[in-house]
Design an enzyme around this catalytic site. Structure first.
Site, PDB file in Angstrom:
ATOM      1  CB  CYS A  70       3.951  -4.478  -2.064  1.00  0.00           C
ATOM      2  SG  CYS A  70       5.335  -4.879  -3.117  1.00  0.00           S
TER       3      CYS A  70
ATOM      4  CD  GLU B  69       4.706   0.074  -8.386  1.00  0.00           C
ATOM      5  OE1 GLU B  69       3.762  -0.687  -8.061  1.00  0.00           O
ATOM      6  OE2 GLU B  69       5.177   0.099  -9.534  1.00  0.00           O
TER       7      GLU B  69
HETATM    8  P1  NAD Z   1       2.749   4.451   4.408  1.00  0.00           P
HETATM    9  O1  NAD Z   1       1.823   4.862   3.335  1.00  0.00           O
HETATM   10  O2  NAD Z   1       2.316   4.569   5.819  1.00  0.00           O
HETATM   11  O3  NAD Z   1       4.110   5.278   4.309  1.00  0.00           O
HETATM   12  C1  NAD Z   1       4.884   5.334   3.127  1.00  0.00           C
HETATM   13  C2  NAD Z   1       5.683   6.620   3.117  1.00  0.00           C
HETATM   14  O4  NAD Z   1       4.809   7.735   2.991  1.00  0.00           O
HETATM   15  C3  NAD Z   1       6.512   6.882   4.379  1.00  0.00           C
HETATM   16  O5  NAD Z   1       7.770   7.405   3.984  1.00  0.00           O
HETATM   17  C4  NAD Z   1       5.693   7.929   5.096  1.00  0.00           C
HETATM   18  O6  NAD Z   1       6.483   8.732   5.936  1.00  0.00           O
HETATM   19  C5  NAD Z   1       5.158   8.741   3.944  1.00  0.00           C
HETATM   20  N1  NAD Z   1       3.960   9.542   4.225  1.00  0.00           N
HETATM   21  C6  NAD Z   1       3.140   9.488   5.313  1.00  0.00           C
HETATM   22  N2  NAD Z   1       2.112  10.368   5.164  1.00  0.00           N
HETATM   23  C7  NAD Z   1       2.297  10.983   3.964  1.00  0.00           C
HETATM   24  C8  NAD Z   1       1.567  11.964   3.225  1.00  0.00           C
HETATM   25  N3  NAD Z   1       0.425  12.484   3.701  1.00  0.00           N
HETATM   26  N4  NAD Z   1       2.027  12.342   2.017  1.00  0.00           N
HETATM   27  C9  NAD Z   1       3.148  11.778   1.512  1.00  0.00           C
HETATM   28  N5  NAD Z   1       3.883  10.851   2.150  1.00  0.00           N
HETATM   29  C10 NAD Z   1       3.471  10.457   3.364  1.00  0.00           C
HETATM   30  O7  NAD Z   1       3.164   2.957   4.044  1.00  0.00           O
HETATM   31  P2  NAD Z   1       4.045   1.942   4.902  1.00  0.00           P
HETATM   32  O8  NAD Z   1       3.209   1.491   6.068  1.00  0.00           O
HETATM   33  O9  NAD Z   1       5.401   2.527   5.155  1.00  0.00           O
HETATM   34  O10 NAD Z   1       4.230   0.728   3.880  1.00  0.00           O
HETATM   35  C11 NAD Z   1       3.355  -0.350   3.831  1.00  0.00           C
HETATM   36  C12 NAD Z   1       2.458  -0.282   2.603  1.00  0.00           C
HETATM   37  O11 NAD Z   1       3.243  -0.120   1.434  1.00  0.00           O
HETATM   38  C13 NAD Z   1       1.655  -1.553   2.386  1.00  0.00           C
HETATM   39  O12 NAD Z   1       0.327  -1.247   2.020  1.00  0.00           O
HETATM   40  C14 NAD Z   1       2.362  -2.209   1.202  1.00  0.00           C
HETATM   41  O13 NAD Z   1       1.554  -3.106   0.475  1.00  0.00           O
HETATM   42  C15 NAD Z   1       2.805  -1.032   0.417  1.00  0.00           C
HETATM   43  N6  NAD Z   1       3.922  -1.358  -0.457  1.00  0.00           N
HETATM   44  C16 NAD Z   1       3.702  -1.435  -1.825  1.00  0.00           C
HETATM   45  C17 NAD Z   1       4.730  -1.799  -2.672  1.00  0.00           C
HETATM   46  C18 NAD Z   1       4.508  -1.898  -4.148  1.00  0.00           C
HETATM   47  O14 NAD Z   1       5.480  -1.972  -4.882  1.00  0.00           O
HETATM   48  N7  NAD Z   1       3.289  -1.895  -4.659  1.00  0.00           N
HETATM   49  C19 NAD Z   1       5.990  -2.083  -2.157  1.00  0.00           C
HETATM   50  C20 NAD Z   1       6.174  -2.003  -0.786  1.00  0.00           C
HETATM   51  C21 NAD Z   1       5.146  -1.624   0.058  1.00  0.00           C
END
Ligand code: NAD
Length: 463
Positions: free
Chosen positions: A275, A241
């Site tokens: 999101c 997501e």
């Molecule tokens: P992010 O991608 O920076 O981090 C998400 C998670 O991934 C964190 O727990 C982080 O520690 C982890 N992570 C970091 N590097 C990683 C790697 N290389 N491999 C695996 N995991 C890793 O996202 P964010 O800034 O925390 O969240 C914001 C984003 O999330 C926005 O783009 C938003 O639109 C999206 N979002 C989408 C939905 C949806 O349902 N589509 C819902 C909420 C947020």
């Protein structure tokens, strides 16, 4: 962290700060690869008996989890406000906890019974849904508890065990949530690990782990792509997501005053850190100025401040990285369009709700996911142009159409390239409707039976 039913401190820890005032509100364990290995091993061990539970037993366990969330809602909401910044009140952390309990209860009530595909003289063919094994859940910082529920409950309901890793910006409510779940679940069924992403990246390690059979990831498109690449070597199941850049289209027959509040919250829910928030708004030229006026007037009277103060319904941006991104996009937008409200960064991480008109596709605030309190408005004269511009994005999470003529709005909705389209509202998800993105916004869906299936593999028995 909770690993195999036991509290684990980790060798080192990192500070968690309140975005409303910068104060340290607690510390979280900086888990190591050994901690992750122990959590995965505990989940694998627990899977042996958890996966053999009857459907009724799994449903009952999910109901017990739902009750736990309900009983600790206020405690979790306060922790969430302190680490995330969203207000207790309004569409803030109490609302998120209400959603968490509602989703947990709805997931408990779902089931995927076996289905007979054929039963005749030629044979009996039946399809069963089987749990995949250990599920790795990786969550973001915008709705930490609600998204944890979206990941963990369907996994449990279908007989899987879980290791969850929250965002380093908001680990505390999730760690407490897992601790509470362990009061009603057998040890090892749900485990948590946390880490400071600057020193170790357990999310990346989860994506390559050979025992974890599925990753459910909510976060940015960039990280989602990395997860997908890493997961290929072990052929993991994936639900991704990811980000969105949802467009709203206001048709000429809409009532600007009547839709102002819905437009505002569609864009500024959780300070735009949602999101499926409305991130671009296309307005027909004939009502453009009226929509701008009513929307800006609504925005100006929404109270923003420390989320622990009950009078506030908007809080700070959650972290410096996101704040700087919003500030950069707004500074650029101000040179290209007309600022209707907001526009100047406030104290600390507070950024006022900002609306900029006179923009177009190609401007950074329109093309990039701002994920914060800034909305671009784009004027159009031909609805075909608005549809084309709305679809001119690599994302495809949600969209909305605003009109008095619902049938006409539905026809336009069907032409938008996104997983959900709302009419006269935006972002209103519910547990009985599958939710997910198309194009670069993700893979697979969450919620309802379609979402539940993603935690299972099909097995067909021919006899
Ligand atoms: P992010 O991608 O920076 O981090 C998400 C998670 O991934 C964190 O727990 C982080 O520690 C982890 N992570 C970091 N590097 C990683 C790697 N290389 N491999 C695996 N995991 C890793 O996202 P964010 O800034 O925390 O969240 C914001 C984003 O999330 C926005 O783009 C938003 O639109 C999206 N979002 C989408 C939905 C949806 O349902 N589509 C819902 C909420 C947020």
């Amino acid at each position: 962290m909770t690993i195999g039913g036991r509290a684990v401190q980790g060798a080192t820890s990192f500070e968690v700060r309140n975005p409303a005032n910068g104060q340290v509100i607690g510390t979280a364990p900086n888990g190591s690869r050994d901690d992750l290995a122990a959590a995965v091993a505990a989940a694998q061990k627990a899977f042996t008996s958890w996966s053999q539970k009857s459907d009724d037993e799994l449903a009952a366990a999910c109901r017990a989890v739902t009750e736990k969330i309900g009983a600790h809602a206020e405690e979790l909401a306060r922790l969430l406000t302190l680490e995330q910044g969203k207000p207790l009140n309004g569409l803030g952390s109490r609302w998120e906890l209400g959603g968490a309990a509602a989703w947990a209860g709805a997931t408990a009530a779902l089931s995927l019974p076996p289905r007979v595909l054929q039963d005749n003289a030629q044979g009996h063919v039946e399809i069963f849904r089987k749990p995949v094994g250990v599920v790795g859940s990786i969550t973001p910082w915008n709705f930490p508890v609600l998204i944890a529920v979206w990941h963990v409950l369907p996994a449990l309901r279908t007989g899987n065990t879980v290791v969850i890793k929250p965002s380093p910006y908001t680990p505390l409510a999730t760690l407490r949530f897992v601790e509470l779940l362990n009061e009603v679940l057998p040890e090892g069924v749900v485990n948590s690990v946390s880490c400071d992403d600057r020193t170790s990246n357990l999310g990346a390690d989860m994506a390559t782990d050979p025992i974890i059979r599925k990753i459910v990831f909510t976060g940015s498109c960039a990280t989602g792509k990395k997860v997908m690449q890493s997961a290929a070597s072990t052929m993991k199941r994936l639900t991704l997501e990811l980000g969105g850049n949802d467009a709203g289209i206001v048709l000429p027959d809409a009532d600007p005053k009547a839709i102002a509040e819905g437009l505002f919250w569609g864009a500024f829910l959780n300070n735009g850190q949602t999101c499926a928030a409305m991130k671009r708004l296309y307005v027909h030229a004939s009502i453009h100025d009226d929509v701008c006026e009513h929307l800006a007037a609504f925005a100006k009277q929404v109270p923003m401040g420390d989320g622990m103060d009950e009078k506030n319904v908007l809080g700070p941006v959650q972290n410096r990285m996101q704040f700087d991104k919003v500030a950069r996009l707004v500074a650029d937008a101000k040179t290209k369009g007309q600022l209707l409200t907001g526009g100047e960064p406030g104290e600390g991480l507070f950024f006022p709700a900002t609306i900029v008109a006179g923009l177009k596709n190609g401007d950074a605030l329109v093309d990039e996911e701002q994920f914060g309190p800034a909305l671009p408005i784009i004027r159009y004269t031909d609805v075909e142009d608005a549809i084309r511009a709305a679809n001119d994005s690599e994302n495809g999470l949600g969209g909305s159409v605003w009109s008095k003529d619902i049938e006409h709005a539905r026809r336009i909705a069907s032409r938008l390239e996104c997983g959900s389209v709302w009419i006269n509202k935006h972002g209103a998800i519910q547990p009985n409707a599958p939710f997910g993105g198309v194009k670069a916004s993700g893979l697979g869906v969450e919620f309802a039976e379609e979402g539940l299936k993603e935690y299972t593999d099909a097995q067909v028995i021919f006899s």
